[in-house]
Design a protein around this motif. Structure first.
Motif, mmCIF file in Angstrom:
data_model
loop_
_atom_site.group_PDB
_atom_site.id
_atom_site.type_symbol
_atom_site.label_atom_id
_atom_site.label_comp_id
_atom_site.label_asym_id
_atom_site.label_seq_id
_atom_site.Cartn_x
_atom_site.Cartn_y
_atom_site.Cartn_z
ATOM 1 N N MET A 67 -17.757 -38.169 -21.216
ATOM 2 C CA MET A 67 -19.147 -38.631 -21.174
ATOM 3 C C MET A 67 -20.069 -37.494 -20.729
ATOM 4 S SD MET A 67 -20.948 -41.356 -18.601
ATOM 5 C CE MET A 67 -21.385 -40.085 -17.430
ATOM 6 N N GLN A 68 -21.209 -37.398 -21.363
ATOM 7 C CA GLN A 68 -22.221 -36.452 -20.900
ATOM 8 C C GLN A 68 -23.555 -37.182 -20.935
ATOM 9 O OE1 GLN A 68 -23.313 -33.169 -23.497
ATOM 10 N NE2 GLN A 68 -23.869 -31.882 -21.781
ATOM 11 N N GLU A 69 -24.150 -37.345 -19.764
ATOM 12 C CA GLU A 69 -25.434 -38.051 -19.694
ATOM 13 C C GLU A 69 -26.471 -37.105 -19.092
ATOM 14 O OE1 GLU A 69 -26.222 -42.431 -18.291
ATOM 15 O OE2 GLU A 69 -26.534 -41.079 -16.601
ATOM 16 N N ILE A 70 -27.575 -36.945 -19.819
ATOM 17 C CA ILE A 70 -28.636 -36.060 -19.323
ATOM 18 C C ILE A 70 -29.912 -36.873 -19.144
ATOM 19 C CG2 ILE A 70 -30.058 -34.032 -19.827
ATOM 20 C CD1 ILE A 70 -27.682 -32.897 -21.404
ATOM 21 N N PHE A 71 -30.469 -36.786 -17.955
ATOM 22 C CA PHE A 71 -31.699 -37.499 -17.658
ATOM 23 C C PHE A 71 -32.716 -36.464 -17.183
ATOM 24 C CE2 PHE A 71 -34.514 -39.530 -14.558
ATOM 25 C CZ PHE A 71 -34.945 -40.649 -15.264
ATOM 26 N N TYR A 106 -30.996 -34.255 -14.431
ATOM 27 C CA TYR A 106 -29.784 -34.795 -13.801
ATOM 28 C C TYR A 106 -28.740 -34.880 -14.904
ATOM 29 C CZ TYR A 106 -33.378 -36.492 -10.563
ATOM 30 O OH TYR A 106 -34.448 -36.585 -9.694
ATOM 31 N N THR A 112 -24.735 -35.650 -15.848
ATOM 32 C CA THR A 112 -23.457 -36.194 -15.385
ATOM 33 C C THR A 112 -22.424 -36.032 -16.489
ATOM 34 O OG1 THR A 112 -24.717 -37.858 -14.186
ATOM 35 C CG2 THR A 112 -22.350 -38.241 -14.366
ATOM 36 N N ILE A 113 -21.262 -35.512 -16.122
ATOM 37 C CA ILE A 113 -20.175 -35.397 -17.097
ATOM 38 C C ILE A 113 -18.881 -35.948 -16.494
ATOM 39 C CG2 ILE A 113 -21.063 -33.432 -18.429
ATOM 40 C CD1 ILE A 113 -19.106 -31.659 -16.801
ATOM 41 N N GLY A 114 -17.908 -36.174 -17.338
ATOM 42 C CA GLY A 114 -16.611 -36.659 -16.878
ATOM 43 C C GLY A 114 -16.328 -38.060 -17.352
#
Lengths: 317, 179
Positions: A1-5, B40, B42-44
Motif C-alpha cells: 500500500m502507498q497512500e499520499i496525503f 504524509y 504511508t507505505i507497507g
C-alpha cells in the motif's frame, strides 16, 4: 500500500494538473493542420501545378494564414500575463521548445504569404494592382515558384514536428514522453489537411489523390499509435500507468471510440471504398478525420496533464 | 560558487504546518495557494506500516526542467546559490514551466505570473534563514551551502541516510529528506 496525503490545493494544480485547457489543443490542431496544408500545397507547387488550374494548393496558403492566426489567437488567450506576450520575441531560449515555436511561427507567415501570392483572389487583384503585378512577376520565374513550394514544405514540416516536440519534451508528464509524439502530430496534421482538400477541392484528380494519400496517413497514424503503446509498456511504471489511462482508464472511451474508430478506422474504410469506386466521395469521411485530429489534440493535452510520476524514493526501513 | 540546499529531518517533522504559515506570511502568498506544503506518505501492509511526514516545496533542482522550458528566460538560475527564481516582469504565463515540473511546485499567481518557493532569497542574501526554517519548532529543517563541507547541511548529509523526491525524473533536487 502507498497512500499520499498532501495539504496543498493550488488552483489548476491539485488534485489533477489542468493548466492547459481548450486553447492549447486548438492551437496544436490548427498548427498541425496548417503544417499539413503547407506541405501539401508546397508539394503541388513544387511539381509544377499551374496557377490557372483549380488546384487547391493555391487556395490553401490563404486558408493557412487564417488558420494559423486563429491558432495563435487561441495561444494568446491561454497566456495568463497577456500584456507581456512581446517578451517571447525579446530573446531566443534554445532549450525551450516554446521559444522555438514562437520564432517558427514568425517564419510561417512570410512563407504562407509568399505562396499565397502565386494566385491571389480576383477581388484582391482588382483592388490592389501592386500585389497583382508582384504576383505576375513571381509567376514569370519558375525557379521562384519552385523555391516557394520547397520552402513551404520544409517550413510546414518543421511546424508540424514542433507541435509534438512541445509536449514530448515536458518529461514531468509521462504520457507525453514519447519520441513518437512529433511523428504522430505531423502525420495527423497531414491527414487533416489531406481530408480538408479531399472535402473542399474542386479538381477531381486532386481529390482522388488526396483521398489516397489520406488513407496512407491514417494507416501510418494507426501504426504510430501502436508503436507509442509499445514504447510506454516497455518503459517505467509511470509510463505504463500513463498508457493504462486509455486501456481501461479514464480516457479509454474517448481514445477508442472517438479517435481510433470515428477518427481513423471508419473514415479509412469509407475512403478505401471511395478510391476503389465502390462508394461515392462524400464529405463525411474527411469530416470524421478532421474531428479525430482535433480530438486527438484534446486527448493528448488532457492525458499528459493527468499522468504523473510516482514517488518511489520513500521505502520501508 | 555556493549551492544552497535544504535538509529536512523526517524523524523530527510532526507536520505542524508552521513552515507553511511562515511562508505565506513572509511572502504574502495569496489566499488559496501554497508555496510549501506538508505531505504524509504511508507505505507497507497493515500492521507493518511506515509513515513519513515531509515539508515540501520547489526542489531548486540542479537540472531544472522549468528553466529549460521557459520561452522568455523568466525562470532562471539565480547565482550565487543556484536558486530557481521567476522574474514576474518577464513571465508571460504560458505555464510550460508548471507542466514541466514533476513536483507540481509552481502555480499561477492571481496577478498572472508564475510563482513558487524562492528559498526566501531576500532573507538569505541578508544573512537570515528562509522563513520556514526559522520558525520550525522541532528544528527539523536546515538550510545552507552544500559547497561548504563544514556547513550544517553538508555534515548532515555526510552523517545520515537521506532521499530526494523523484530522483528518477533526473532533475537532481536540492532538498534532502533525512530518514
Amino acid at each position: 500500500m502507498q497512500e499520499i496525503f498532501i495539504t496543498r490545493h493550488n488552483h489548476l494544480i491539485d488534485p489533477i494538473l489542468g493548466v492547459w485547457e481548450w486553447q492549447i489543443p486548438i492551437y496544436l490542431f490548427l498548427g498541425g493542420l496548417v503544417a499539413g496544408m503547407m506541405i501539401i500545397s508546397g508539394y503541388f507547387i513544387l511539381i509544377g501545378k499551374k496557377p490557372n488550374t483549380k488546384c487547391s494548393c493555391f487556395r490553401m496558403p490563404v486558408l493557412g494564414l487564417i488558420a494559423i492566426s486563429a491558432g495563435m489567437f487561441a495561444l494568446f488567450l491561454d497566456l495568463e500575463h497577456k500584456l507581456y506576450v512581446w517578451r517571447l520575441y525579446t530573446t531566443f531560449e534554445w532549450m525551450s521548445p516554446m521559444s522555438w515555436g514562437a520564432w517558427i511561427l514568425l517564419l510561417v507567415y512570410p512563407i504562407l504569404a509568399l505562396t499565397a501570392l502565386i494566385r491571389i483572389p480576383e477581388e484582391l487583384a482588382d483592388k490592389y494592382p501592386k500585389i497583382k503585378s508582384l504576383s505576375s512577376k513571381m509567376n514569370e520565374k519558375p525557379f521562384l515558384l519552385k523555391l516557394s513550394g520547397a520552402s513551404s514544405m520544409i517550413t510546414g514540416g518543421i511546424l508540424g514536428m514542433y507541435t509534438g516536440v512541445l509536449l514530448s519534451t515536458l518529461q514531468a508528464r509521462p504520457a507525453w514522453n514519447s519520441s513518437m509524439l512529433w511523428v504522430l502530430f505531423l502525420v495527423s496534421g497531414l491527414s487533416s489537411a489531406a481530408a480538408l482538400v479531399h472535402m473542399i477541392g474542386k479538381e477531381e484528380e486532386e481529390r482522388r489523390m488526396l483521398a489516397k494519400a489520406d488513407n496512407a496517413f491514417l494507416i501510418l497514424e494507426l501504426m504510430i499509435l501502436v508503436l507509442m503503446m509499445i514504447g510506454f509498456f516497455t518503459s517505467t511504471e509511470a509510463h505504463q500507468q500513463a498508457a493504462s489511462l486509455i486501456l481501461g482508464g479514464e480516457y479509454t472511451v474517448m481514445f477508442w471510440v472517438f479517435i481510433v474508430l470515428i477518427g481513423i478506422v471508419i473514415p479509412l474504410i469509407i475512403q478505401l471504398n471511395a478510391v476503389n469506386h465502390k462508394v461515392q466521395h462524400t464529405p463525411i469521411a474527411p469530416m470524421m478525420v478532421i474531428l479525430g485530429g482535433l480530438l486527438l489534440r484534446f486527448l493528448m493535452v488532457d492525458i499528459g496533464q493527468y499522468s504523473h510520476w510516482i514517488n518511489t524514493a520513500f521505502t520501508m526501513p | 560558487m555556493a549551492r544552497y540546499a535544504m535538509v529536512i529531518d523526517t524523524k523530527k517533522c510532526v507536520g505542524c504546518m508552521d513552515c507553511v504559515i511562515a511562508c505565506k506570511t513572509e511572502n504574502n502568498v495569496p489566499e488559496g495557494f501554497n508555496r510549501d506544503w506538508i505531505t504524509y506518505e504511508t507505505i507497507g501492509k497493515n500492521p507493518d506500516l511506515h509513515m513519513e511526514i515531509r515539508s515540501e516545496r520547489c526542489n531548486h533542482c540542479d537540472n531544472p526542467p522549468c528553466v529549460y522550458t521557459c520561452p522568455t528566460g523568466a525562470s532562471h538560475i539565480h547565482e550565487p546559490g543556484g536558486t530557481i527564481l521567476v522574474t514576474a516582469e518577464k513571465c508571460i504565463g504560458c505555464k510550460a514551466c508548471i507542466a514541466s515540473c514533476p513536483y507540481d511546485a509552481r502555480f499561477v499567481h492571481p496577478d498572472g505570473y508564475v510563482s513558487k518557493c524562492t528559498f526566501c532569497i531576500h532573507r538569505v542574501e541578508k544573512g537570515e534563514l528562509p522563513a520556514c526554517v526559522s520558525v520550525c519548532p522541532t528544528y527539523c529543517m536546515h538550510f545552507g551551502d552544500l559547497e561548504d563541507a563544514e556547513s550544517e547541511v553538508s555534515k548532515l548529509l555526510q552523517s545520515r541516510k537521506y532521499h530526494t523526491l523523484l530522483p528518477e525524473a533526473g532533475t537532481k533536487p536540492q532538498i534532502f529528506y533525512l530518514t
